[in-house]
Design a protein around this motif. Structure first.
Motif, PDB file in Angstrom:
ATOM      1  N   ARG A   1      -0.789  -0.434   3.030  1.00 20.79           N
ATOM      2  CA  ARG A   1       0.656  -0.554   3.108  1.00 20.79           C
ATOM      3  C   ARG A   1       1.089  -1.755   2.282  1.00 20.79           C
ATOM      4  O   ARG A   1       0.571  -2.864   2.438  1.00 20.79           O
ATOM      5  CB  ARG A   1       1.114  -0.729   4.547  1.00 20.79           C
ATOM      6  CG  ARG A   1       2.614  -0.631   4.661  1.00 20.79           C
ATOM      7  CD  ARG A   1       3.057  -0.494   6.081  1.00 20.79           C
ATOM      8  NE  ARG A   1       4.481  -0.172   6.117  1.00 20.79           N
ATOM      9  CZ  ARG A   1       5.199  -0.153   7.210  1.00 20.79           C
ATOM     10  NH1 ARG A   1       4.623  -0.431   8.369  1.00 20.79           N
ATOM     11  NH2 ARG A   1       6.472   0.134   7.164  1.00 20.79           N
TER      12      ARG A   1
ATOM     13  N   ASP B   1      -0.245  -0.580  11.965  1.00 22.48           N
ATOM     14  CA  ASP B   1      -0.556  -0.315  10.557  1.00 22.48           C
ATOM     15  C   ASP B   1      -2.060  -0.182  10.348  1.00 22.48           C
ATOM     16  O   ASP B   1      -2.522   0.712   9.637  1.00 22.48           O
ATOM     17  CB  ASP B   1      -0.017  -1.426   9.655  1.00 22.48           C
ATOM     18  CG  ASP B   1       1.480  -1.360   9.462  1.00 22.48           C
ATOM     19  OD1 ASP B   1       2.125  -0.428   9.979  1.00 22.48           O
ATOM     20  OD2 ASP B   1       2.017  -2.262   8.781  1.00 22.48           O
TER      21      ASP B   1
ATOM     22  N   ARG C   1      -4.029   3.067   8.897  1.00 22.28           N
ATOM     23  CA  ARG C   1      -4.922   2.995   7.726  1.00 22.28           C
ATOM     24  C   ARG C   1      -6.312   3.509   8.063  1.00 22.28           C
ATOM     25  O   ARG C   1      -6.905   4.272   7.296  1.00 22.28           O
ATOM     26  CB  ARG C   1      -4.989   1.563   7.200  1.00 22.28           C
ATOM     27  CG  ARG C   1      -3.725   1.116   6.509  1.00 22.28           C
ATOM     28  CD  ARG C   1      -3.894  -0.148   5.688  1.00 22.28           C
ATOM     29  NE  ARG C   1      -4.759  -1.152   6.260  1.00 22.28           N
ATOM     30  CZ  ARG C   1      -4.342  -2.198   6.966  1.00 22.28           C
ATOM     31  NH1 ARG C   1      -3.065  -2.358   7.229  1.00 22.28           N
ATOM     32  NH2 ARG C   1      -5.204  -3.086   7.413  1.00 22.28           N
TER      33      ARG C   1
ATOM     34  N   HIS D   1       2.089   7.610  -3.066  1.00 22.86           N
ATOM     35  CA  HIS D   1       2.780   6.740  -2.111  1.00 22.86           C
ATOM     36  C   HIS D   1       3.849   7.521  -1.364  1.00 22.86           C
ATOM     37  O   HIS D   1       4.340   8.546  -1.840  1.00 22.86           O
ATOM     38  CB  HIS D   1       3.370   5.513  -2.798  1.00 22.86           C
ATOM     39  CG  HIS D   1       4.669   5.755  -3.487  1.00 22.86           C
ATOM     40  ND1 HIS D   1       4.757   6.322  -4.728  1.00 22.86           N
ATOM     41  CD2 HIS D   1       5.933   5.513  -3.086  1.00 22.86           C
ATOM     42  CE1 HIS D   1       6.023   6.412  -5.073  1.00 22.86           C
ATOM     43  NE2 HIS D   1       6.768   5.942  -4.099  1.00 22.86           N
TER      44      HIS D   1
ATOM     45  N   TRP E   1       3.773   3.153   2.004  1.00 24.11           N
ATOM     46  CA  TRP E   1       2.360   3.427   2.191  1.00 24.11           C
ATOM     47  C   TRP E   1       1.775   3.992   0.906  1.00 24.11           C
ATOM     48  O   TRP E   1       2.410   4.802   0.238  1.00 24.11           O
ATOM     49  CB  TRP E   1       2.175   4.424   3.328  1.00 24.11           C
ATOM     50  CG  TRP E   1       2.447   3.810   4.656  1.00 24.11           C
ATOM     51  CD1 TRP E   1       3.664   3.636   5.240  1.00 24.11           C
ATOM     52  CD2 TRP E   1       1.493   3.262   5.539  1.00 24.11           C
ATOM     53  NE1 TRP E   1       3.519   3.013   6.446  1.00 24.11           N
ATOM     54  CE2 TRP E   1       2.187   2.775   6.654  1.00 24.11           C
ATOM     55  CE3 TRP E   1       0.112   3.134   5.498  1.00 24.11           C
ATOM     56  CZ2 TRP E   1       1.545   2.170   7.716  1.00 24.11           C
ATOM     57  CZ3 TRP E   1      -0.528   2.542   6.573  1.00 24.11           C
ATOM     58  CH2 TRP E   1       0.186   2.068   7.666  1.00 24.11           C
TER      59      TRP E   1
ATOM     60  N   PRO F   1       6.856  -5.271   5.647  1.00 25.74           N
ATOM     61  CA  PRO F   1       6.160  -4.013   5.366  1.00 25.74           C
ATOM     62  C   PRO F   1       6.972  -3.100   4.454  1.00 25.74           C
ATOM     63  O   PRO F   1       8.193  -3.024   4.571  1.00 25.74           O
ATOM     64  CB  PRO F   1       5.987  -3.378   6.740  1.00 25.74           C
ATOM     65  CG  PRO F   1       6.108  -4.500   7.706  1.00 25.74           C
ATOM     66  CD  PRO F   1       7.057  -5.469   7.082  1.00 25.74           C
TER      67      PRO F   1
END
Length: 81
Positions: free
Chosen positions: A26, A8, A12, A59, A37, A34
């Motif tokens: 996230r 992750d 990012r 998103h 995003w 999780p």
């Protein structure tokens, strides 16, 4: 650090490098799992930009889908300037 957290973080960082006008992250659910995003613009957008189809926050379910949305937003922004 678990592999998922590391992955992750790399996603990012890559999104932030590719789209420096955005900040990606996230989400997590109430159990800390999780989620989707997200990316938000680092600067405010004007009402005119909103009407042109730009969004302050987007998103998606995956980092790849988020990348596609950010590329689309970049394209829209280039036509509105």
């Amino acid at each position: 650090m678990s592999l998922d957290i590391y992955t992750d973080l790399e996603h990012r960082r890559q999104l932030d490098r590719e789209f420096p006008e955005w900040k990606a992250w996230r989400a997590t659910d109430s159990l800390g799992e999780p989620g989707d995003w997200y990316a938000s613009r680092r600067r405010r957008i004007t009402p005119e930009q909103l009407r042109a189809g730009l969004w302050a926050t987007v998103h998606a379910a995956s980092p790849e889908a988020l990348r596609d949305l950010l590329a689309e937003q970049t394209e829209i922004a280039s036509r509105t300037q």
